[in-house]
Write an enzyme that holds these catalytic residues in place. Structure first.
Site, mmCIF file in Angstrom:
data_model
loop_
_atom_site.group_PDB
_atom_site.id
_atom_site.type_symbol
_atom_site.label_atom_id
_atom_site.label_comp_id
_atom_site.label_asym_id
_atom_site.label_seq_id
_atom_site.Cartn_x
_atom_site.Cartn_y
_atom_site.Cartn_z
ATOM 1 N N HIS A 8 0.803 -1.223 0.000
ATOM 2 C CA HIS A 8 0.000 0.000 0.000
ATOM 3 C C HIS A 8 0.834 1.271 0.000
ATOM 4 O O HIS A 8 0.308 2.378 -0.035
ATOM 5 C CB HIS A 8 -0.923 0.003 1.223
ATOM 6 C CG HIS A 8 -2.253 0.610 0.924
ATOM 7 N ND1 HIS A 8 -2.456 1.961 0.911
ATOM 8 C CD2 HIS A 8 -3.424 0.051 0.584
ATOM 9 C CE1 HIS A 8 -3.711 2.204 0.585
ATOM 10 N NE2 HIS A 8 -4.320 1.055 0.383
ATOM 11 N N TYR B 127 -2.482 14.296 5.426
ATOM 12 C CA TYR B 127 -3.798 13.841 5.900
ATOM 13 C C TYR B 127 -3.819 12.360 6.290
ATOM 14 O O TYR B 127 -4.775 11.891 6.904
ATOM 15 C CB TYR B 127 -4.902 14.136 4.865
ATOM 16 C CG TYR B 127 -4.733 13.480 3.510
ATOM 17 C CD1 TYR B 127 -4.877 12.109 3.341
ATOM 18 C CD2 TYR B 127 -4.434 14.247 2.392
ATOM 19 C CE1 TYR B 127 -4.727 11.515 2.104
ATOM 20 C CE2 TYR B 127 -4.276 13.670 1.153
ATOM 21 C CZ TYR B 127 -4.422 12.296 1.014
ATOM 22 O OH TYR B 127 -4.262 11.718 -0.209
ATOM 23 N N ALA C 199 -2.257 16.531 -8.521
ATOM 24 C CA ALA C 199 -3.612 16.766 -9.028
ATOM 25 C C ALA C 199 -4.220 17.846 -8.146
ATOM 26 O O ALA C 199 -3.971 17.880 -6.945
ATOM 27 C CB ALA C 199 -4.431 15.493 -8.913
ATOM 28 N N MET D 22 -3.714 19.084 -1.862
ATOM 29 C CA MET D 22 -3.389 18.578 -0.521
ATOM 30 C C MET D 22 -1.935 18.123 -0.402
ATOM 31 O O MET D 22 -1.611 17.277 0.438
ATOM 32 C CB MET D 22 -4.323 17.405 -0.178
ATOM 33 C CG MET D 22 -5.798 17.737 -0.324
ATOM 34 S SD MET D 22 -6.848 16.304 -0.031
ATOM 35 C CE MET D 22 -8.437 16.922 -0.641
ATOM 36 N N SER D 23 -1.069 18.681 -1.229
ATOM 37 C CA SER D 23 0.343 18.243 -1.197
ATOM 38 C C SER D 23 1.238 19.369 -1.712
ATOM 39 O O SER D 23 0.810 20.512 -1.829
ATOM 40 C CB SER D 23 0.519 17.006 -2.097
ATOM 41 O OG SER D 23 0.316 17.370 -3.448
ATOM 42 N N ASN E 159 -10.436 18.961 -11.622
ATOM 43 C CA ASN E 159 -11.854 19.311 -11.448
ATOM 44 C C ASN E 159 -11.902 20.800 -11.162
ATOM 45 O O ASN E 159 -10.890 21.389 -10.780
ATOM 46 C CB ASN E 159 -12.451 18.538 -10.258
ATOM 47 C CG ASN E 159 -11.672 18.770 -8.975
ATOM 48 O OD1 ASN E 159 -10.648 18.142 -8.737
ATOM 49 N ND2 ASN E 159 -12.143 19.694 -8.154
HETATM 50 N N1 HPA Z 1 -9.389 20.219 -3.756
HETATM 51 C C1 HPA Z 1 -8.299 19.764 -3.107
HETATM 52 N N2 HPA Z 1 -7.502 18.844 -3.611
HETATM 53 C C2 HPA Z 1 -7.792 18.362 -4.839
HETATM 54 C C3 HPA Z 1 -8.902 18.793 -5.562
HETATM 55 C C4 HPA Z 1 -9.760 19.773 -4.990
HETATM 56 O O1 HPA Z 1 -10.766 20.225 -5.578
HETATM 57 N N3 HPA Z 1 -8.896 18.117 -6.748
HETATM 58 C C5 HPA Z 1 -7.805 17.315 -6.719
HETATM 59 N N4 HPA Z 1 -7.137 17.447 -5.565
#
Ligand code: HPA
Length: 274
Positions: free
Chosen positions: A62, A86, A114, A212-213, A236
């Protein structure tokens, strides 16, 4: 209790028992680039579990691994699987791999991730060159006793993302007719996505993309005088910008769709890094 330096040295010794490979570029693979290493000439792979003291859970299969190999003639170390705050690790553990890669010889840190698009002109699937960041929503990775061998107590952060590397990446995108947005990346801790009100706040503050990174890793690398660059895949539009709720699956799908152009920019840029 073991200090951060001692833990780092243990990890270094553990890696050096397995390989003498000296990377020039350290590449952290974000979502969508997970299989990037398939395209490189691999010399050696080391599972995080096999590095003494490395911050991974004990769940088998993992964690992730370091992949040592060549992109063209350039020696690289790729992190397949990064450590996220997190997940519950201490922030010093989240950035330990960056420090380790520097001690192994890496001079350049190439960050990928991302993210959610906050800038109204962005759309899902865009790539964004990170030109600066906002770090104050995540814990600072340099908190604690300074490790003087790595860098100074109060490091300057005026130019974290190296201008020459940015110019190379910009050119590669242009030459391949790949649209490359640019902007400010803000790291929040996650793991929940943001609320629409938080996204409005972040936009007011100047955020173009949120994730988040990455920022804690960039700060750590800059502390050690590494050259840093980063590209974010806008997977997104952030919360409240569309009718649809956010999901991890949507993020992964968009990252996978953007992977071919993402890989092209990363590879061709690395070949040009001096
Ligand atoms: N927010 C935070 N982290 C992310 C997002 C988001 O909309 N999309 C991909 N990682």
């Amino acid at each position: 209790m073991i200090t951060i330096s001692e833990k780092l040295n243990e990890c270094l010794k553990s890696v050096r028992k397995k390989t003498g490979f000296v990377p020039k570029v350290a590449l952290i693979l974000g979502s969508g680039l997970g299989d990037y290493a398939d395209g490189i000439n691999i010399e050696c792979e080391i599972d995080y579990h096999d590095i003494k003291g490395f911050p991974v859970s004990t769940v088998p299969g993992h964690a992730g691994k370091f992949i040592f190999g060549y992109v063209g003639e350039v020696p690289v170390v790729c992190m397949k699987g990064r450590i996220h705050y997190y997940e519950g690790y201490d922030i010093s553990d989240v950035v330990l791999p960056v420090r380790l890669m520097k001690l192994l010889g890496a001079e350049i840190l190439f960050l990928t991730n991302a993210s959610g698009g906050v800038n109204n002109t962005f759309k899902a699937g865009d790539l964004m060159l990170i030109t600066d960041h906002i770090s104050c929503f995540a814990p600072n990775p340099l908190i604690g006793k300074n490790i003087d061998e790595l860098g100074v107590r109060f490091p300057d952060m005026t130019q974290v993302y190296n201008k020459d590397l940015q110019a190379i990446i910009r050119n590669v995108a242009k030459n391949n007719s790949i649209t490359l947005k640019e902007g400010i990346y803000t790291q929040l801790t996650g793991p929940s996505f943001e609320s629409p009100a938080e996204i409005r706040m972040l936009r007011t503050l100047g955020t173009d993309a949120v994730g988040m990174s990455t920022v804690v890793e960039a700060i750590t690398a800059n502390h050690m005088n590494m050259k840093v660059c980063g590209i974010s895949c806008i997977c997104n539009l952030a919360a409240g910008m569309t009718e649809t709720p956010l999901s991890h699956e949507e993020v992964q799908q968009a990252a996978n769709d953007a992977a071919p152009k993402f890989k092209k920019i990363v590879t061709e840029s690395i070949l040009l890094f001096k």
